[in-house]
Enzyme design. Structure first.
Site, PDB file in Angstrom:
ATOM      1  N   GLN A 162       0.800  -1.229   0.000  1.00  0.00           N
ATOM      2  CA  GLN A 162       0.000   0.000   0.000  1.00  0.00           C
ATOM      3  C   GLN A 162       0.841   1.292   0.000  1.00  0.00           C
ATOM      4  O   GLN A 162       0.541   2.213  -0.736  1.00  0.00           O
ATOM      5  CB  GLN A 162      -0.921  -0.021   1.210  1.00  0.00           C
ATOM      6  CG  GLN A 162      -1.847   1.176   1.302  1.00  0.00           C
ATOM      7  CD  GLN A 162      -2.769   1.055   2.494  1.00  0.00           C
ATOM      8  OE1 GLN A 162      -3.708   0.285   2.491  1.00  0.00           O
ATOM      9  NE2 GLN A 162      -2.469   1.792   3.524  1.00  0.00           N
ATOM     10  N   GLU A 204      -3.346   9.176  -1.628  1.00  0.00           N
ATOM     11  CA  GLU A 204      -2.647  10.003  -0.642  1.00  0.00           C
ATOM     12  C   GLU A 204      -1.566  10.861  -1.277  1.00  0.00           C
ATOM     13  O   GLU A 204      -0.677  11.364  -0.598  1.00  0.00           O
ATOM     14  CB  GLU A 204      -2.056   9.126   0.473  1.00  0.00           C
ATOM     15  CG  GLU A 204      -3.129   8.395   1.252  1.00  0.00           C
ATOM     16  CD  GLU A 204      -2.610   7.693   2.498  1.00  0.00           C
ATOM     17  OE1 GLU A 204      -1.393   7.720   2.763  1.00  0.00           O
ATOM     18  OE2 GLU A 204      -3.434   7.116   3.219  1.00  0.00           O
ATOM     19  N   ASP A 241       4.188   0.185   4.181  1.00  0.00           N
ATOM     20  CA  ASP A 241       2.955  -0.313   4.794  1.00  0.00           C
ATOM     21  C   ASP A 241       2.441  -1.387   3.859  1.00  0.00           C
ATOM     22  O   ASP A 241       1.925  -1.098   2.779  1.00  0.00           O
ATOM     23  CB  ASP A 241       1.925   0.815   4.970  1.00  0.00           C
ATOM     24  CG  ASP A 241       0.649   0.311   5.645  1.00  0.00           C
ATOM     25  OD1 ASP A 241       0.596  -0.885   5.996  1.00  0.00           O
ATOM     26  OD2 ASP A 241      -0.294   1.115   5.818  1.00  0.00           O
ATOM     27  N   GLU A 284       4.933  -1.860   8.227  1.00  0.00           N
ATOM     28  CA  GLU A 284       3.626  -1.816   8.889  1.00  0.00           C
ATOM     29  C   GLU A 284       2.736  -2.950   8.377  1.00  0.00           C
ATOM     30  O   GLU A 284       2.774  -3.265   7.190  1.00  0.00           O
ATOM     31  CB  GLU A 284       3.008  -0.447   8.566  1.00  0.00           C
ATOM     32  CG  GLU A 284       1.655  -0.171   9.180  1.00  0.00           C
ATOM     33  CD  GLU A 284       1.197   1.251   8.800  1.00  0.00           C
ATOM     34  OE1 GLU A 284       2.062   2.152   8.609  1.00  0.00           O
ATOM     35  OE2 GLU A 284      -0.008   1.459   8.675  1.00  0.00           O
ATOM     36  N   ASP A 311      -1.073  -1.669  12.555  1.00  0.00           N
ATOM     37  CA  ASP A 311      -2.121  -0.674  12.247  1.00  0.00           C
ATOM     38  C   ASP A 311      -3.469  -1.401  12.311  1.00  0.00           C
ATOM     39  O   ASP A 311      -4.122  -1.406  13.360  1.00  0.00           O
ATOM     40  CB  ASP A 311      -1.839  -0.048  10.874  1.00  0.00           C
ATOM     41  CG  ASP A 311      -2.993   0.817  10.366  1.00  0.00           C
ATOM     42  OD1 ASP A 311      -3.844   1.202  11.172  1.00  0.00           O
ATOM     43  OD2 ASP A 311      -3.040   1.124   9.152  1.00  0.00           O
ATOM     44  N   LYS A 336      -4.249   6.194  15.253  1.00  0.00           N
ATOM     45  CA  LYS A 336      -5.226   6.923  14.440  1.00  0.00           C
ATOM     46  C   LYS A 336      -6.433   7.245  15.311  1.00  0.00           C
ATOM     47  O   LYS A 336      -7.177   6.333  15.707  1.00  0.00           O
ATOM     48  CB  LYS A 336      -5.684   6.047  13.270  1.00  0.00           C
ATOM     49  CG  LYS A 336      -4.618   5.774  12.214  1.00  0.00           C
ATOM     50  CD  LYS A 336      -5.111   4.707  11.235  1.00  0.00           C
ATOM     51  CE  LYS A 336      -4.306   4.664   9.957  1.00  0.00           C
ATOM     52  NZ  LYS A 336      -4.632   3.465   9.133  1.00  0.00           N
ATOM     53  N   ARG A 365      -5.574   9.546   7.766  1.00  0.00           N
ATOM     54  CA  ARG A 365      -6.214   8.498   6.985  1.00  0.00           C
ATOM     55  C   ARG A 365      -6.095   8.829   5.496  1.00  0.00           C
ATOM     56  O   ARG A 365      -5.704   9.926   5.129  1.00  0.00           O
ATOM     57  CB  ARG A 365      -7.707   8.365   7.348  1.00  0.00           C
ATOM     58  CG  ARG A 365      -8.007   8.072   8.803  1.00  0.00           C
ATOM     59  CD  ARG A 365      -7.340   6.833   9.336  1.00  0.00           C
ATOM     60  NE  ARG A 365      -7.615   5.577   8.660  1.00  0.00           N
ATOM     61  CZ  ARG A 365      -8.305   4.553   9.171  1.00  0.00           C
ATOM     62  NH1 ARG A 365      -8.819   4.658  10.380  1.00  0.00           N
ATOM     63  NH2 ARG A 365      -8.451   3.421   8.515  1.00  0.00           N
ATOM     64  N   SER A 366      -6.479   7.871   4.653  1.00  0.00           N
ATOM     65  CA  SER A 366      -6.419   8.162   3.217  1.00  0.00           C
ATOM     66  C   SER A 366      -7.493   9.158   2.805  1.00  0.00           C
ATOM     67  O   SER A 366      -7.330   9.894   1.835  1.00  0.00           O
ATOM     68  CB  SER A 366      -6.517   6.871   2.409  1.00  0.00           C
ATOM     69  OG  SER A 366      -7.642   6.131   2.807  1.00  0.00           O
ATOM     70  N   LYS A 387       2.716  10.188  10.248  1.00  0.00           N
ATOM     71  CA  LYS A 387       2.475   9.670   8.897  1.00  0.00           C
ATOM     72  C   LYS A 387       1.199  10.329   8.367  1.00  0.00           C
ATOM     73  O   LYS A 387       0.144  10.157   8.981  1.00  0.00           O
ATOM     74  CB  LYS A 387       2.288   8.144   8.998  1.00  0.00           C
ATOM     75  CG  LYS A 387       1.954   7.433   7.714  1.00  0.00           C
ATOM     76  CD  LYS A 387       1.641   5.955   7.955  1.00  0.00           C
ATOM     77  CE  LYS A 387       1.264   5.278   6.653  1.00  0.00           C
ATOM     78  NZ  LYS A 387       0.587   3.993   6.832  1.00  0.00           N
TER      79      LYS A 387
HETATM   80  P1  PGA Z   1      -6.510   4.045   5.338  1.00  0.00           P
HETATM   81  O1  PGA Z   1      -5.035   3.526   5.252  1.00  0.00           O
HETATM   82  O2  PGA Z   1      -6.534   5.394   5.938  1.00  0.00           O
HETATM   83  O3  PGA Z   1      -6.990   4.001   3.913  1.00  0.00           O
HETATM   84  O4  PGA Z   1      -7.269   3.026   6.163  1.00  0.00           O
HETATM   85  C1  PGA Z   1      -3.952   4.125   5.888  1.00  0.00           C
HETATM   86  C2  PGA Z   1      -3.026   3.071   6.438  1.00  0.00           C
HETATM   87  O5  PGA Z   1      -3.263   1.870   6.242  1.00  0.00           O
HETATM   88  O6  PGA Z   1      -2.069   3.413   7.116  1.00  0.00           O
HETATM   89 ZN    ZN Z   2      -1.634   0.988   7.510  1.00  0.00          ZN
END
Ligand code: PGA
Ligand code: ZN
Length: 425
Positions: A162, A204, A241, A284, A311, A336, A365-366, A387
């Site tokens: 990712q 992102e 990640d 991650e 995560d 988060k 977050r994304s 991050k």
């Molecule tokens: P997400 O991913 O905000 O799309 O859930 C971010 C991450 O996995 O760190």
């Molecule tokens: Zn993650």
């Protein structure tokens, strides 16, 4: 100090053009605070649940019910409460929702409200948010992890991994870490164009990864670090990640790009080879959220060499962090706020990490907005790492730029969390 007079909720739009919840709190003294719920795309199954309306509008993602719940239940319960009593406010929100996963009123409604109260309390004290949450403690600016290529759920699974990120390990200030990353990002774009692989950016802001293998992405990342004039592994390290829950379940991992299906042991073997071959300093979610045995085995094999971050596996929950620490899974945790659902629970997760010797990375977050609260929390809580995605698109740059302002503030934090904050078991 003063009491909450008004709580207003409204629907605004996030960086993917999807509805999200914004809450504004006004105190009797006229202090204001605004909180906005971000949204994930690769979510852990144990996260606080967002309340989304379903149906045809906006692909089912509308938040009318979440906003109605704030007006109907949360606002009357908050009016008249002391705004600085964050833990009492959060306990009230949790009790009012009444479900273990916050699904009745919605984690999105709760985190926006909880953050709005925190902002209003800081404003009541006339302090920037980072200073308000730091209290009188000395804190440092966090070490950033910044995405260069965005894959996984953020780029329609164009590559399995990712986030291909960099950490400016030789930087001695936040601004310098950004300068170094800007050069790597720029040179990565040039290399992509030269290979005919430039296809815009992912969710992102990282370059869209038009590669034929995960290793190709890693090779181009190393080449970008070199092209920018840095020594890979000395000046700039790689952070990944894997977000393995997106392609792995029940101990089976399907790597679409490499066209292979791996069991847990084979997946670990593959990651260990990458660690041998590339200057990786942080990984991650290397295994899926349901693969606890895999996480323990991988941490045993690699935890003394690099940071292993949970995560989806730990979802910002103190109890899960304590349990993982007891079993030897991971040595760091992503923090988060919207996974937890309230500020108080987020802070509890951070404290659990600290008490168990885990490093922490506060993360956006994304699905984001112009909201920069996350940078203040990472700094004020002295989390060590931050991050927020890549080095383009204003919902990301707003956050990096806010860190520069905090660093430039004469009364601001007096130092920078250098590479020493990266975890090793
Ligand atoms: P997400 O991913 O905000 O799309 O859930 C971010 C991450 O996995 O760190
Ligand atoms: Zn993650």
């Amino acid at each position: 100090m003063s009491r909450i007079e008004e709580v207003r909720a409204r629907r605004i739009w996030d960086s993917r053009g999807r509805p999200t919840v914004e809450v504004e709190i006004v105190t009797e003294a006229g202090a204001r605070g605004r909180g906005i719920a971000p949204a994930g795309a690769s979510r852990g199954s144990r996260e606080a649940m967002e309340l989304r309306d379903g149906g045809a509008a906006f692909d089912g993602k509308d938040v009318k019910a979440a906003i109605a719940g704030i007006a109907r239940e949360i606002a009357p319960a908050l009016r008249g409460r002391e705004v600085t009593e964050q833990s009492a406010i959060d306990a009230m929100l949790i009790a009012l929702d009444g479900t273990p996963d916050k699904s009745r009123l919605g984690g999105n409604a709760l985190i926006a409200t909880s953050l709005a109260a925190l902002h209003a309390a800081a404003s009541e004290h006339g302090l920037p948010l980072w200073r308000y949450v730091a209290g009188s403690k000395d804190v440092t600016l966090p070490l950033p992890q910044i995405q260069i290529f965005g894959g996984g759920a953020h780029a329609q699974l164009r590559v399995d991994v990712q986030d291909f990120m960099v950490i400016a390990t030789s930087a001695t200030s936040f601004s310098q870490a950004l300068e170094m990353t800007a050069e790597v990002y720029l040179h990565a774009g040039k290399l992509m164009r030269k290979r005919g692989a430039a296809q815009g950016v992912a969710d992102e802001g990282g370059w869209w990864p038009a590669f034929s293998s995960n290793e190709e992405a890693l090779d181009v990342l190393v080449a970008s670090i070199e092209a920018a004039g840095f020594v890979p592994g000395t000046d700039v390290g790689i952070a990944l990640d894997i977000a393995a829950s997106e392609f792995g379940k029940g101990g089976q991992y399907t790597l679409g790009l490499d066209d292979v299906r791996l069991d847990t042991d084979a997946m670990i073997e593959k990651l260990l080879k990458w660690i041998e071959r590339y200057p990786i300093v942080s990984i991650e979610d290397p295994l899926s959220e349901d693969d606890e045995a895999g996480m323990i085995a991988f941490t045993r094999a690699a935890g003394s060499r690099l940071q292993i971050v949970g995560d989806d596996f730990l979802v910002t929950r103190a109890a899960l962090i304590e349990d993982a620490a007891a079993k030897g899974a991971c040595n760091a945790v992503l923090i988060k706020p919207n996974q937890a659902g309230t500020v108080t629970e987020t802070l509890a997760a951070l404290r659990a990490a600290r008490e168990n010797g885990y490093a922490s990375i506060v993360s956006a977050r994304s699905g984001e907005t112009e909201d920069v609260a996350i940078v203040h929390l990472a700094t004020g809580w002295n989390a060590g790492q931050l991050k927020v995605g890549s080095f383009s698109r204003s919902e990301r740059m707003a956050k990096w730029n806010e860190g520069i302002r905090i660093e430039d503030d004469g009364d601001g934090p007096k130092g920078f969390a250098s590479a020493s904050v990266l975890a090793r078991s």
